[in-house]
Enzyme design. Structure first.
Site, PDB file in Angstrom:
ATOM      1  N   SER A   1      38.994  49.213  40.894  1.00  0.00           N
ATOM      2  CA  SER A   1      40.170  49.518  40.117  1.00  0.00           C
ATOM      3  C   SER A   1      39.904  50.827  39.237  1.00  0.00           C
ATOM      4  CB  SER A   1      40.304  48.354  38.887  1.00  0.00           C
ATOM      5  OG  SER A   1      41.274  48.072  38.290  1.00  0.00           O
TER       6      SER A   1
ATOM      7  N   ARG B   1      47.419  41.519  27.507  1.00  0.00           N
ATOM      8  CA  ARG B   1      46.307  41.104  28.823  1.00  0.00           C
ATOM      9  C   ARG B   1      47.117  39.795  29.402  1.00  0.00           C
ATOM     10  NH1 ARG B   1      41.801  42.090  31.338  1.00  0.00           N
ATOM     11  NH2 ARG B   1      40.588  40.696  31.498  1.00  0.00           N
TER      12      ARG B   1
ATOM     13  N   ASP C   1      46.430  41.865  46.820  1.00  0.00           N
ATOM     14  CA  ASP C   1      46.642  42.630  45.488  1.00  0.00           C
ATOM     15  C   ASP C   1      48.103  43.134  45.609  1.00  0.00           C
ATOM     16  OD1 ASP C   1      46.388  44.512  43.449  1.00  0.00           O
ATOM     17  OD2 ASP C   1      44.362  45.389  44.418  1.00  0.00           O
TER      18      ASP C   1
ATOM     19  N   HIS D   1      44.351  41.076  42.830  1.00  0.00           N
ATOM     20  CA  HIS D   1      43.360  42.272  42.439  1.00  0.00           C
ATOM     21  C   HIS D   1      41.992  41.987  42.138  1.00  0.00           C
ATOM     22  CE1 HIS D   1      42.656  46.310  40.842  1.00  0.00           C
ATOM     23  NE2 HIS D   1      42.203  45.747  39.615  1.00  0.00           N
TER      24      HIS D   1
HETATM   25  C1  LIG Z   1      34.917  45.194  36.994  1.00  0.00           C
HETATM   26  C2  LIG Z   1      35.114  44.844  35.599  1.00  0.00           C
HETATM   27  O1  LIG Z   1      33.856  45.012  34.794  1.00  0.00           O
HETATM   28  S1  LIG Z   1      36.189  43.739  35.088  1.00  0.00           S
HETATM   29  C3  LIG Z   1      35.465  42.704  33.720  1.00  0.00           C
HETATM   30  C4  LIG Z   1      35.156  41.263  34.303  1.00  0.00           C
HETATM   31  N1  LIG Z   1      35.727  40.766  33.412  1.00  0.00           N
HETATM   32  C5  LIG Z   1      37.049  40.604  33.145  1.00  0.00           C
HETATM   33  O2  LIG Z   1      37.664  40.898  33.700  1.00  0.00           O
HETATM   34  C6  LIG Z   1      37.486  39.369  32.079  1.00  0.00           C
HETATM   35  C7  LIG Z   1      38.784  38.658  32.599  1.00  0.00           C
HETATM   36  N2  LIG Z   1      38.790  37.731  33.449  1.00  0.00           N
HETATM   37  C8  LIG Z   1      38.933  37.788  34.734  1.00  0.00           C
HETATM   38  O3  LIG Z   1      39.453  38.791  34.937  1.00  0.00           O
HETATM   39  C9  LIG Z   1      38.685  36.854  35.683  1.00  0.00           C
HETATM   40  O4  LIG Z   1      38.277  35.656  34.783  1.00  0.00           O
HETATM   41  C10 LIG Z   1      37.200  37.006  36.337  1.00  0.00           C
HETATM   42  C11 LIG Z   1      37.786  37.986  37.478  1.00  0.00           C
HETATM   43  C12 LIG Z   1      35.987  37.586  35.505  1.00  0.00           C
HETATM   44  C13 LIG Z   1      36.872  35.549  36.994  1.00  0.00           C
HETATM   45  O5  LIG Z   1      37.902  35.218  37.571  1.00  0.00           O
HETATM   46  P1  LIG Z   1      37.784  33.456  38.061  1.00  0.00           P
HETATM   47  O6  LIG Z   1      36.314  33.424  38.366  1.00  0.00           O
HETATM   48  O7  LIG Z   1      38.788  33.356  39.318  1.00  0.00           O
HETATM   49  O8  LIG Z   1      38.247  32.913  36.792  1.00  0.00           O
HETATM   50  P2  LIG Z   1      39.606  32.145  36.363  1.00  0.00           P
HETATM   51  O9  LIG Z   1      40.662  33.345  36.351  1.00  0.00           O
HETATM   52  O10 LIG Z   1      40.020  31.178  37.149  1.00  0.00           O
HETATM   53  O11 LIG Z   1      39.620  31.978  34.698  1.00  0.00           O
HETATM   54  C14 LIG Z   1      38.692  30.877  34.541  1.00  0.00           C
HETATM   55  C15 LIG Z   1      38.820  30.618  32.909  1.00  0.00           C
HETATM   56  O12 LIG Z   1      40.026  29.942  32.692  1.00  0.00           O
HETATM   57  C16 LIG Z   1      39.946  28.873  31.751  1.00  0.00           C
HETATM   58  N3  LIG Z   1      41.346  28.157  32.294  1.00  0.00           N
HETATM   59  C17 LIG Z   1      41.533  27.544  33.642  1.00  0.00           C
HETATM   60  N4  LIG Z   1      42.737  26.797  33.724  1.00  0.00           N
HETATM   61  C18 LIG Z   1      43.126  26.921  32.358  1.00  0.00           C
HETATM   62  C19 LIG Z   1      44.399  26.368  31.613  1.00  0.00           C
HETATM   63  N5  LIG Z   1      45.193  25.314  32.358  1.00  0.00           N
HETATM   64  N6  LIG Z   1      44.065  26.587  30.347  1.00  0.00           N
HETATM   65  C20 LIG Z   1      43.450  27.189  29.606  1.00  0.00           C
HETATM   66  N7  LIG Z   1      42.114  27.909  30.073  1.00  0.00           N
HETATM   67  C21 LIG Z   1      42.221  27.703  31.509  1.00  0.00           C
HETATM   68  C22 LIG Z   1      38.645  28.125  32.522  1.00  0.00           C
HETATM   69  O13 LIG Z   1      38.333  27.034  31.464  1.00  0.00           O
HETATM   70  C23 LIG Z   1      37.897  29.366  32.440  1.00  0.00           C
HETATM   71  O14 LIG Z   1      37.460  29.663  31.308  1.00  0.00           O
HETATM   72  P3  LIG Z   1      36.331  30.751  30.729  1.00  0.00           P
HETATM   73  O15 LIG Z   1      36.349  31.922  31.410  1.00  0.00           O
HETATM   74  O16 LIG Z   1      36.355  30.882  29.332  1.00  0.00           O
HETATM   75  O17 LIG Z   1      35.131  29.830  31.187  1.00  0.00           O
HETATM   76  N1  LIG Z   2      39.992  41.768  35.330  1.00  0.00           N
HETATM   77  C1  LIG Z   2      39.582  43.366  35.457  1.00  0.00           C
HETATM   78  C2  LIG Z   2      40.843  43.911  36.294  1.00  0.00           C
HETATM   79  C3  LIG Z   2      41.224  45.117  36.016  1.00  0.00           C
HETATM   80  O1  LIG Z   2      40.819  45.712  37.259  1.00  0.00           O
HETATM   81  C4  LIG Z   2      39.625  43.857  33.964  1.00  0.00           C
HETATM   82  O2  LIG Z   2      39.824  43.166  33.175  1.00  0.00           O
HETATM   83  O3  LIG Z   2      38.998  45.093  34.030  1.00  0.00           O
END
Ligand SMILES: CC(=O)SCCNC(=O)CCNC(=O)[C@H](O)C(C)(C)COP(=O)(O)OP(=O)(O)OC[C@H]1O[C@@H](n2cnc3c(N)ncnc32)[C@H](O)[C@@H]1OP(=O)(O)O
Ligand SMILES: N[C@@H](CCO)C(=O)O
Length: 380
Positions: free
Chosen positions: A167, A237, A330, A360
């Site tokens: 990304s 977001r 994606d 993505h």
């Molecule tokens: C390259 C980088 O550095 S990018 C930085 C990485 N971090 C981020 O991007 C933070 C944002 N998060 C994300 O983009 C994604 O969550 C990822 C990629 C990190 C992980 O994806 P996944 O493991 O598939 O997690 P998913 O999208 O299912 O989200 C899970 C969360 O949703 C919550 N959730 C799931 N369903 C629901 C619902 N119905 N209502 C409320 N919350 C919910 C879960 O409880 C979980 O919460 P938590 O993260 O606080 O433990």
């Molecule tokens: N989940 C990622 C996606 C952006 O590529 C982020 O928050 O940075």
């Protein structure tokens, strides 16, 4: 150039950069001179936060640079710092005996310039001691690479064995390779375009609008007010997160179900709405809105062809050992964009397709497939 292992004293971190941080390899480097930006402006007082794993070998030849996505940080793997939520964002890929083997490689992950997880950004204090806010200059991704050149120098890394990113990290891996062809021996570029398209700028537009419409935005000068534009950042977001995930994935996970314990006939939410609310709340707690705007605009300006005779000509200067990968679902950075990159490489190749329902975000979640790509890259 100065370096340290404690966080800069004038920095109010959103992430885990605190005095007495137990992870010794969380460090920062301060640039001695103002950074000259692509715009011609100069940015004084630049500090970059970074983390490292493993050891640099005597020849300085085993260093790998990993570049995070928009809201990522320098924390790839390992225990969280006190107060920091969760583990690293690439657990399972980086570590002893893993694909990016820290017993063999010296792995370096900086927090991007303009970010808010330890590096200088709009929420940092400017030369007059008050937050930069709206005075922080516009950045391009090339500027972020120039700042990291000083980091590579400080670490004694004359050339990277590999530069890896997805990304925004992928865009920056392209720029690293093209700005410093003599310092990048391999590149793994994932889920990004050679130039940001109208489609991607369009998705960013309502996000930027939401933040700037928040009454607490104050033209970007809110850092000293005790209020932050959290509503606007939360809306941004939610929009962004829809673009990061697969449409079928969301349908299969949430369907038309109401959120547990809520009644749709009584102002209850659909489960998918609750999920987006949750993602918004998490980001608002860990990320600065002005960094979000700054970096989104830097991604909008991304075009490897700018000033280099166009995309096709520019990409001819990529390392011969480059792997380009995308995620089959994606819809934000579709595969045809990675195909464009791959076909203009000095050794044109096929795009590696990460199969993931998660859109993505597949480059973050499909760690087995990403590990295989990293192994292939480093074996070349
Ligand atoms: C390259 C980088 O550095 S990018 C930085 C990485 N971090 C981020 O991007 C933070 C944002 N998060 C994300 O983009 C994604 O969550 C990822 C990629 C990190 C992980 O994806 P996944 O493991 O598939 O997690 P998913 O999208 O299912 O989200 C899970 C969360 O949703 C919550 N959730 C799931 N369903 C629901 C619902 N119905 N209502 C409320 N919350 C919910 C879960 O409880 C979980 O919460 P938590 O993260 O606080 O433990
Ligand atoms: N989940 C990622 C996606 C952006 O590529 C982020 O928050 O940075």
């Amino acid at each position: 150039m100065t370096q340290g292992s404690a966080p800069p004293a004038d920095r109010l971190p959103y992430g885990g950069w605190r005095e007495g941080d137990p992870v010794a390899a969380r460090r920062w480097v301060a640039l001695e001179h103002p950074l000259e930006l692509e715009s011609g402006r100069h940015l004084p007082g630049v500090r970059l936060a970074y983390q490292t794993w493993g050891r640099l070998d005597r020849e300085g030849s085993n260093a790998v640079l990993v570049l995070h996505a928009l809201t990522g940080d320098a924390h790839l793997t390992g225990p969280a710092a006190p107060g920091q939520a969760g583990p690293g964002w690439w657990e399972g890929v980086v570590g002893p005996g893993l694909a990016l083997d820290t017993d063999r490689y010296f792995v370096v992950a900086p927090n991007v310039l303009g970010g808010c997880q330890g590096s200088t950004g709009p929420s940092s204090k400017g030369p007059d001691g008050s937050p930069w806010g709206s005075r922080f200059p516009r950045l391009t991704l090339r500027d972020t690479v120039r700042a990291e050149t000083a980091l590579a120098d400080a670490l004694g890394v004359s050339s990277w064995a590999a530069v890896i990113g997805g990304s925004m990290g992928g865009m920056r891996a392209l720029e690293w390779s093209l700005i410093h062809p003599d310092r990048v021996r391999r590149a793994l570029v994932m889920a990004c375009p050679a130039a940001t398209s109208a489609w991607q700028i369009a998705w960013a537009a309502p996000q930027l609008h939401a933040i700037r419409s928040d009454p607490h935005w104050l033209d970007g000068d809110y850092h000293d007010t005790g209020r932050v534009p959290s509503e606007g950042l939360g809306v941004a977001r939610r929009i962004a997160h829809i673009t990061y995930r697969g449409s079928r994935e969301l349908d299969e996970r949430f369907g038309r179900l109401p959120q547990e314990g809520e009644d749709l006939d009584d102002r209850g939410r659909y489960a998918v709405e609750s999920y987006l609310d949750h993602q918004a709340g998490k980001l608002v707690r860990r990320f600065d809105a002005a960094s979000y705007v700054l970096l989104t605009e830097a991604m909008n300006a991304h075009d490897v062809g700018r000033g280099r005779g166009g995309v096709a000509t520019a990409l001819k200067a990529m390392p011969e050992r480059t792997i380009v990968a995308g995620v089959d679902t994606d819809h934000l950075y579709p595969l045809h964009q990675q195909e464009e990159i791959a076909c203009h490489l000095p050794v044109p190749g096929r795009v590696r397709v990460i199969e993931s329902a998660q859109g993505h975000d597949g480059f973050l979640t499909a760690t087995d497939q990403v590990s295989a790509l990293v192994e292939e890259l480093l074996a070349r």
